[in-house]
Design an enzyme around this catalytic site. Structure first.
Site, mmCIF file in Angstrom:
data_model
loop_
_atom_site.group_PDB
_atom_site.id
_atom_site.type_symbol
_atom_site.label_atom_id
_atom_site.label_comp_id
_atom_site.label_asym_id
_atom_site.label_seq_id
_atom_site.Cartn_x
_atom_site.Cartn_y
_atom_site.Cartn_z
ATOM 1 N N TYR A 32 78.938 55.480 4.345
ATOM 2 C CA TYR A 32 80.211 54.924 4.805
ATOM 3 C C TYR A 32 80.246 54.780 6.318
ATOM 4 C CZ TYR A 32 81.990 59.527 6.361
ATOM 5 O OH TYR A 32 82.189 60.709 7.025
ATOM 6 N N LYS A 150 74.921 58.870 7.198
ATOM 7 C CA LYS A 150 76.366 59.053 6.997
ATOM 8 C C LYS A 150 76.733 58.878 5.528
ATOM 9 C CE LYS A 150 80.703 57.765 9.312
ATOM 10 N NZ LYS A 150 81.219 59.074 9.666
ATOM 11 N N GLU A 182 77.590 70.490 15.067
ATOM 12 C CA GLU A 182 78.644 69.514 15.386
ATOM 13 C C GLU A 182 79.933 69.955 14.716
ATOM 14 O OE1 GLU A 182 77.667 65.665 13.586
ATOM 15 O OE2 GLU A 182 76.681 66.702 11.935
ATOM 16 N N LEU A 206 75.066 63.951 12.957
ATOM 17 C CA LEU A 206 75.305 62.512 12.862
ATOM 18 C C LEU A 206 75.226 61.923 14.274
ATOM 19 C CD1 LEU A 206 76.108 60.263 10.804
ATOM 20 C CD2 LEU A 206 78.378 60.426 11.819
#
Ligand code: PLP
Length: 286
Positions: A32, A150, A182, A206
């Protein structure tokens, strides 16, 4: 009622349908992107389209259409739903072969599923949280080893948001081997002695589109950027901390595991980067 996009059609949201055999539904076999909309225009569209192509490539998934066609669909949805400020959510899945099977279906005969919808968020760039900052907790990072792709496997990030909420906080920072990877849905940064420190790119995080833009703007403004990992303790002793994402832009972090960061209020570096990011990315918006 929203107009959404499913496999070539613009439909009222109540009429949009995807197969129960879709691999994203059965196996989280999908990727996505989320692109923000400010003043009716798409922010960092090019970066999101390029990362989508990379995610698809890493998973041997077929692209559902060209980048130009994706841009046209984004724009059509923004127009049809009269979005001034908000988000466009896009999902591509490996599609449905009409049954459940671990093996990937033949891409020659099974088309990917492409779904897009808008989320209306008036005043998205004027979030009150940007003025107060957010509080985060740290949690062990137990996600899979390809966080650079992702995918829609978001159960653990959802659990992390719930754990943060339960602790009276806003979000969670993930920690692996003693180092922050993260945030649950954002990239994490600290500022120490004027230096902006954020984890280097690898399969562990990411590759944020907002991260890339913010680091570029920071370097252009002669700020010092150090790409390396840091511990929770180092973050707690930093002058400032913040996160970046397409939907929150640059968001100050003022507390980590109950310890105030700096003065416990948003710092000047985060505030300046937010200002520069919003100004510059709006100039380049499409
Ligand atoms: N890291 C994770 C785990 C995310 O889910 C996101 C965004 O959803 C980000 C980082 C930030 O990426 P971007 O700036 O491209 O939105």
């Amino acid at each position: 009622m929203r107009t959404v996009y499913v496999n070539g059609e613009y439909l009222p949201e109540s009429e949009a349908k995807v197969s129960i055999f879709d691999r994203a539904f059965l196996m989280a076999d999908g990727v996505y992107e989320v692109t923000s909309v400010l003043g009716g225009k798409l922010i960092d569209f090019d970066g999101h389209a390029k990362r989508l192509a990379r995610s698809l490539n890493e998973l041997d998934m077929k692209a559902p259409c060209t980048e130009d066609e994706l841009l046209a669909i984004h724009r059509e949805l923004v127009a049809r739903n009269e979005i001034t400020d908000g988000l466009v959510y896009l999902q591509v899945t490996r599609g449905s072969a009409g049954d459940r099977d671990f093996a990937f279906p033949d891409p020659e005969t099974t088309e990917p599923t492409l779904v897009l919808f808008t989320q209306n968020k008036p005043g998205l760039a004027e979030s009150p949280a940007a003025k107060t900052g957010i509080k985060v907790i740290s949690l062990e990072d137990i996600r899979w080893g390809r966080r650079d792709i992702k995918t829609v496997q978001l159960l653990y990030p959802s659990m992390a948001k719930m754990a943060a909420k339960k602790a009276g906080c806003d979000d969670a920072w993930f920690v692996e081997d003693g180092k922050v990877t993260e945030g649950s849905s954002n990239n994490a940064y600290i500022v120490k002695g004027g230096k902006i420190i954020t984890r280097e790119l690898s399969h562990d995080i990411l590759h944020g589109i907002t991260r890339a833009a913010v680091l570029r703007f920071a370097k252009e403004a002669q700020m010092v950027v150090e790409e390396r990992s840091f511990t929770v303790e180092e973050a707690q002793q930093a002058d400032e901390a913040f996160v970046t994402s397409a939907s929150s832009f640059v968001m100050p972090v003022v507390e980590l595991d109950g310890a105030k960061i700096g003065a416990g209020t948003p710092g000047p570096v985060a505030a300046r980067l937010r200002e520069i990011y919003l100004e510059e990315s709006m100039k380049m918006a499409v």
